[in-house]
Design a protein around this motif. Structure first.
Motif, mmCIF file in Angstrom:
data_model
loop_
_atom_site.group_PDB
_atom_site.id
_atom_site.type_symbol
_atom_site.label_atom_id
_atom_site.label_comp_id
_atom_site.label_asym_id
_atom_site.label_seq_id
_atom_site.Cartn_x
_atom_site.Cartn_y
_atom_site.Cartn_z
ATOM 1 N N ALA A 262 -21.867 -11.963 -16.962
ATOM 2 C CA ALA A 262 -21.358 -10.295 -16.616
ATOM 3 C C ALA A 262 -19.777 -9.700 -16.902
ATOM 4 O O ALA A 262 -18.837 -11.122 -16.038
ATOM 5 C CB ALA A 262 -22.181 -10.128 -15.135
ATOM 6 N N VAL A 263 -19.526 -9.094 -17.312
ATOM 7 C CA VAL A 263 -17.849 -9.063 -17.436
ATOM 8 C C VAL A 263 -18.034 -7.839 -16.399
ATOM 9 O O VAL A 263 -18.398 -6.642 -17.053
ATOM 10 C CB VAL A 263 -18.086 -8.649 -19.062
ATOM 11 C CG1 VAL A 263 -16.199 -8.471 -19.839
ATOM 12 C CG2 VAL A 263 -18.454 -9.726 -19.735
ATOM 13 N N VAL A 264 -17.008 -8.033 -15.398
ATOM 14 C CA VAL A 264 -16.530 -7.152 -14.383
ATOM 15 C C VAL A 264 -15.217 -6.275 -14.674
ATOM 16 O O VAL A 264 -14.737 -7.510 -14.925
ATOM 17 C CB VAL A 264 -16.650 -7.686 -13.119
ATOM 18 C CG1 VAL A 264 -16.339 -6.767 -11.947
ATOM 19 C CG2 VAL A 264 -18.348 -8.738 -12.566
ATOM 20 N N ARG A 265 -15.378 -5.115 -14.691
ATOM 21 C CA ARG A 265 -14.414 -3.803 -14.936
ATOM 22 C C ARG A 265 -13.466 -4.948 -13.595
ATOM 23 O O ARG A 265 -13.422 -4.564 -12.461
ATOM 24 C CB ARG A 265 -14.659 -3.268 -14.656
ATOM 25 C CG ARG A 265 -15.040 -2.816 -15.991
ATOM 26 C CD ARG A 265 -14.271 -2.701 -17.451
ATOM 27 N NE ARG A 265 -15.310 -3.114 -18.791
ATOM 28 C CZ ARG A 265 -15.857 -3.866 -19.381
ATOM 29 N NH1 ARG A 265 -16.332 -5.231 -18.484
ATOM 30 N NH2 ARG A 265 -16.516 -4.080 -19.839
ATOM 31 N N ALA A 266 -12.198 -5.805 -14.176
ATOM 32 C CA ALA A 266 -11.103 -6.175 -12.563
ATOM 33 C C ALA A 266 -10.724 -5.113 -11.857
ATOM 34 O O ALA A 266 -10.816 -5.292 -10.572
ATOM 35 C CB ALA A 266 -10.332 -7.022 -13.420
ATOM 36 N N GLY A 267 -10.506 -4.133 -12.505
ATOM 37 C CA GLY A 267 -9.964 -2.741 -11.399
ATOM 38 C C GLY A 267 -11.026 -2.400 -10.402
ATOM 39 O O GLY A 267 -10.130 -1.809 -9.393
ATOM 40 N N THR A 268 -11.987 -2.486 -10.495
ATOM 41 C CA THR A 268 -12.950 -2.267 -9.669
ATOM 42 C C THR A 268 -13.502 -3.027 -8.947
ATOM 43 O O THR A 268 -13.791 -3.013 -7.127
ATOM 44 C CB THR A 268 -14.477 -1.701 -10.078
ATOM 45 O OG1 THR A 268 -14.876 -3.454 -10.284
ATOM 46 C CG2 THR A 268 -14.377 -1.177 -11.091
ATOM 47 N N LEU A 269 -13.157 -4.266 -8.310
ATOM 48 C CA LEU A 269 -12.237 -5.564 -7.812
ATOM 49 C C LEU A 269 -11.551 -4.714 -6.074
ATOM 50 O O LEU A 269 -10.560 -4.384 -6.544
ATOM 51 C CB LEU A 269 -11.526 -6.943 -7.245
ATOM 52 C CG LEU A 269 -12.982 -7.200 -8.427
ATOM 53 C CD1 LEU A 269 -12.076 -8.672 -9.459
ATOM 54 C CD2 LEU A 269 -13.677 -8.276 -7.816
ATOM 55 N N ASP A 270 -12.557 -4.885 -5.107
ATOM 56 C CA ASP A 270 -11.304 -4.699 -3.938
ATOM 57 C C ASP A 270 -9.927 -5.125 -3.717
ATOM 58 O O ASP A 270 -9.515 -4.781 -3.194
ATOM 59 C CB ASP A 270 -12.186 -5.158 -2.084
ATOM 60 C CG ASP A 270 -13.567 -3.827 -2.305
ATOM 61 O OD1 ASP A 270 -13.833 -2.687 -3.228
ATOM 62 O OD2 ASP A 270 -14.151 -4.376 -1.547
ATOM 63 N N ARG A 271 -9.863 -6.059 -3.739
ATOM 64 C CA ARG A 271 -8.482 -7.280 -3.655
ATOM 65 C C ARG A 271 -7.945 -7.227 -5.180
ATOM 66 O O ARG A 271 -7.472 -8.148 -5.787
ATOM 67 C CB ARG A 271 -8.976 -8.314 -2.788
ATOM 68 C CG ARG A 271 -9.402 -8.193 -1.455
ATOM 69 C CD ARG A 271 -9.300 -9.515 -1.645
ATOM 70 N NE ARG A 271 -8.571 -10.594 -1.953
ATOM 71 C CZ ARG A 271 -9.132 -11.903 -2.035
ATOM 72 N NH1 ARG A 271 -10.050 -12.119 -1.674
ATOM 73 N NH2 ARG A 271 -7.963 -12.886 -2.015
ATOM 74 N N SER A 272 -8.079 -6.331 -6.368
ATOM 75 C CA SER A 272 -7.719 -6.370 -7.593
ATOM 76 C C SER A 272 -6.048 -6.999 -7.942
ATOM 77 O O SER A 272 -5.760 -7.178 -8.613
ATOM 78 C CB SER A 272 -7.450 -5.135 -8.171
ATOM 79 O OG SER A 272 -7.593 -4.241 -7.577
ATOM 80 N N GLU A 273 -4.771 -6.695 -7.052
ATOM 81 C CA GLU A 273 -4.021 -7.004 -6.400
ATOM 82 C C GLU A 273 -3.509 -8.216 -6.617
ATOM 83 O O GLU A 273 -2.369 -8.417 -6.760
ATOM 84 C CB GLU A 273 -2.923 -5.827 -5.936
ATOM 85 C CG GLU A 273 -3.147 -6.612 -4.196
ATOM 86 C CD GLU A 273 -4.709 -5.419 -3.236
ATOM 87 O OE1 GLU A 273 -5.076 -5.737 -2.337
ATOM 88 O OE2 GLU A 273 -5.374 -4.755 -4.268
#
Length: 145
Positions: free
Chosen positions: A93-104
């Motif tokens: 799965a290629v997850v859109r990283a900006g949707t992660l809660d801890r993307s920073e």
């Protein structure tokens, strides 16, 4: 086991990745990703599809080209793109990283299709990058190490 969590913009879709550490992410600067995101690049994480659990109203869009089918998953409410799968990489799965809660807290470990990058984007010299698609073995080593 702990998990990493993420969500769409409106919060209707949430997901968990069954892992204890944040995934390594890469930036794709191709024109397709620029158009998908409306931005300079797409920041993505590769995870085993079996580790990903999504809840909420998901809408599916499949795009078939000459050599693959990419199946995109969006929030059915706000249309945030959450992740996609691709017939060339079964089980990933290629997850859109900006949707992660801890993307920073993410670390971008590779850049691909840099020949198409916006000229104001500077790529660190110590981060692997390729002007087009990366050779598979090199890409896996950079992103999945």
């Amino acid at each position: 086991m702990m998990s990493i969590e993420g969500r769409c913009r409106c919060g209707a879709c949430r997901y968990k990745i069954a892992t204890e550490t944040l995934p390594r992410v890469y930036a794709c600067h191709c024109h397709i990703c620029q158009r998908w995101t409306g931005s300079a690049f797409s920041l993505q994480a590769l995870v085993a599809e079996s580790q990903l659990a999504v809840t909420g109203p998901i809408v599916v869009y499949a795009l078939t080209t000459e050599d693959r089918t990419s199946v995109q998953r969006f929030c059915g409410t706000c249309h945030t793109r959450i992740y996609n799968t691709n017939t060339r990489r079964p089980g990933i799965a290629v997850v859109r990283a900006g949707t992660l809660d801890r993307s920073e807290d993410l670390q971008c470990v590779a850049h691909i299709f840099t020949a198409y990058r916006q000229r104001w984007v500077s790529i660190p010299t110590d981060v692997p990058s390729w002007p087009e698609a990366a050779p598979a073995a090199d890409f896996v080593q950079a992103v999945m190490a």
